[in-house]
Design a protein around this motif. Structure first.
Motif, PDB file in Angstrom:
ATOM      1  N   MET A 267      -0.878  -2.842   0.976  1.00 22.85           N
ATOM      2  CA  MET A 267      -0.595  -2.575  -0.428  1.00 22.85           C
ATOM      3  C   MET A 267      -0.249  -1.092  -0.554  1.00 22.85           C
ATOM      4  O   MET A 267      -0.961  -0.240  -0.037  1.00 22.85           O
ATOM      5  N   GLN A 268       0.865  -0.823  -1.224  1.00 21.14           N
ATOM      6  CA  GLN A 268       1.243   0.561  -1.487  1.00 21.14           C
ATOM      7  C   GLN A 268       0.543   0.999  -2.765  1.00 21.14           C
ATOM      8  O   GLN A 268       0.722   0.413  -3.821  1.00 21.14           O
ATOM      9  N   LEU A 269      -0.289   2.046  -2.653  1.00 18.48           N
ATOM     10  CA  LEU A 269      -1.108   2.491  -3.783  1.00 18.48           C
ATOM     11  C   LEU A 269      -0.411   3.529  -4.648  1.00 18.48           C
ATOM     12  O   LEU A 269      -0.651   3.602  -5.835  1.00 18.48           O
ATOM     13  N   ASP A 270       0.374   4.363  -4.069  1.00 16.72           N
ATOM     14  CA  ASP A 270       1.191   5.301  -4.828  1.00 16.72           C
ATOM     15  C   ASP A 270       2.384   5.669  -3.964  1.00 16.72           C
ATOM     16  O   ASP A 270       2.658   5.007  -2.977  1.00 16.72           O
TER      17      ASP A 270
ATOM     18  N   HIS B 166      -2.620   1.008   1.741  1.00 17.95           N
ATOM     19  CA  HIS B 166      -3.975   0.501   1.975  1.00 17.95           C
ATOM     20  C   HIS B 166      -3.867  -0.767   2.815  1.00 17.95           C
ATOM     21  O   HIS B 166      -3.075  -1.660   2.506  1.00 17.95           O
TER      22      HIS B 166
ATOM     23  N   SER C 212      -5.655  -4.125   3.850  1.00 16.00           N
ATOM     24  CA  SER C 212      -6.713  -5.016   3.389  1.00 16.00           C
ATOM     25  C   SER C 212      -7.489  -5.535   4.592  1.00 16.00           C
ATOM     26  O   SER C 212      -6.922  -6.198   5.462  1.00 16.00           O
TER      27      SER C 212
ATOM     28  N   THR D  68       2.767  -3.944  -4.020  1.00 15.13           N
ATOM     29  CA  THR D  68       2.635  -2.618  -4.620  1.00 15.13           C
ATOM     30  C   THR D  68       1.558  -2.648  -5.703  1.00 15.13           C
ATOM     31  O   THR D  68       1.223  -3.712  -6.227  1.00 15.13           O
ATOM     32  N   GLU D  69       1.047  -1.482  -6.047  1.00 18.45           N
ATOM     33  CA  GLU D  69       0.039  -1.410  -7.111  1.00 18.45           C
ATOM     34  C   GLU D  69       0.644  -1.657  -8.486  1.00 18.45           C
ATOM     35  O   GLU D  69      -0.067  -1.838  -9.464  1.00 18.45           O
ATOM     36  N   ARG D  70       1.968  -1.703  -8.570  1.00 18.41           N
ATOM     37  CA  ARG D  70       2.648  -1.989  -9.837  1.00 18.41           C
ATOM     38  C   ARG D  70       2.774  -3.501 -10.074  1.00 18.41           C
ATOM     39  O   ARG D  70       3.611  -3.937 -10.853  1.00 18.41           O
ATOM     40  N   ALA D  71       1.974  -4.285  -9.378  1.00 20.53           N
ATOM     41  CA  ALA D  71       1.966  -5.749  -9.494  1.00 20.53           C
ATOM     42  C   ALA D  71       3.323  -6.338  -9.140  1.00 20.53           C
ATOM     43  O   ALA D  71       3.902  -7.136  -9.873  1.00 20.53           O
TER      44      ALA D  71
ATOM     45  N   ASP E 159      -2.574 -12.825 -10.365  1.00 22.45           N
ATOM     46  CA  ASP E 159      -3.354 -12.003  -9.450  1.00 22.45           C
ATOM     47  C   ASP E 159      -3.589 -12.748  -8.146  1.00 22.45           C
ATOM     48  O   ASP E 159      -3.477 -13.963  -8.080  1.00 22.45           O
TER      49      ASP E 159
END
Length: 191
Positions: free
Chosen positions: A70-73, A78, A80, A134-137, A167
């Motif tokens: 997952m790309q956090l910014d 990250h 998992s 991505t963190e932008r869903a 989700d």
């Protein structure tokens, strides 16, 4: 008597503390293909009138680990620890893309570069830059592909992004699979 109560209380509290610190999350494994797609047979070269291509997929180093990413910014990812690919991503991605490319009604047939007995001069090389959540869903698939027909070689960049409507990793993986189908359509148009 007072000592027994104090010792019992300390024991109960320490057991509660230990119970809270242990992780109960189970590990989940994900595939990009289902059983039917994985059992797809490879058409023999000698029996086919379709133009043959050989597919190779290259991943960046950060995607070569078994963990879902997952790309956090902008510059942070990250891994998992409890959500992993059930097979190497390179293999799963190739299987899914081969299934899509070969189910298009077209005049071509694509085999994996793992099938060394079916080597051909025409090649498709996929180089992925991004394939993650991505963190932008959303989920993203980006990179470039090249198609080599004899001595002619063409390059195309691609970027596909899909917003997540629900989700969870299961939904994200299903949307990632749709991005592979979009890539397949773009490749098919260039063959």
């Amino acid at each position: 008597m007072k000592n027994i109560i104090v010792i019992s209380l300390v024991f109960v509290l320490s057991m509660l503390t230990l119970g809270c610190s242990s992780s109960t999350e189970s590990t989940n494994y994900y595939l990009l293909t289902n059983k039917i797609q994985s059992l797809q047979t490879v058409e023999p070269l000698s029996n086919s009138s379709k133009k043959q291509y050989q597919l190779t997929v290259k991943l960046p180093e950060y995607l070569q680990k078994p963990y879902l990413v997952m790309q956090l910014d902008e510059n942070k990812i990250h891994y998992s620890l409890f959500h992993l690919w059930a097979e190497p991503l390179n293999k799963g991605f190739s299987k899914a893309l081969l299934f899509d490319l070969n189910n298009e009604q077209s005049s071509h047939y694509v085999v994996s570069s793992d099938n060394t007995h079916q080597l051909t001069a025409e090649k498709i090389l996929i180089t992925l830059d991004y394939f993650h959540i991505t963190e932008r869903a959303s989920v993203i698939l980006a990179g470039q592909f090249s198609v080599q027909n004899g001595t002619n070689k063409s390059y195309q960049r691609f970027t596909f992004e899909q917003t997540l409507a629900a989700d969870g990793y299961t939904h994200a993986i299903s949307q990632m699979r749709l991005l592979i189908t979009q890539l397949s359509k773009q490749i098919t148009m260039s063959l």
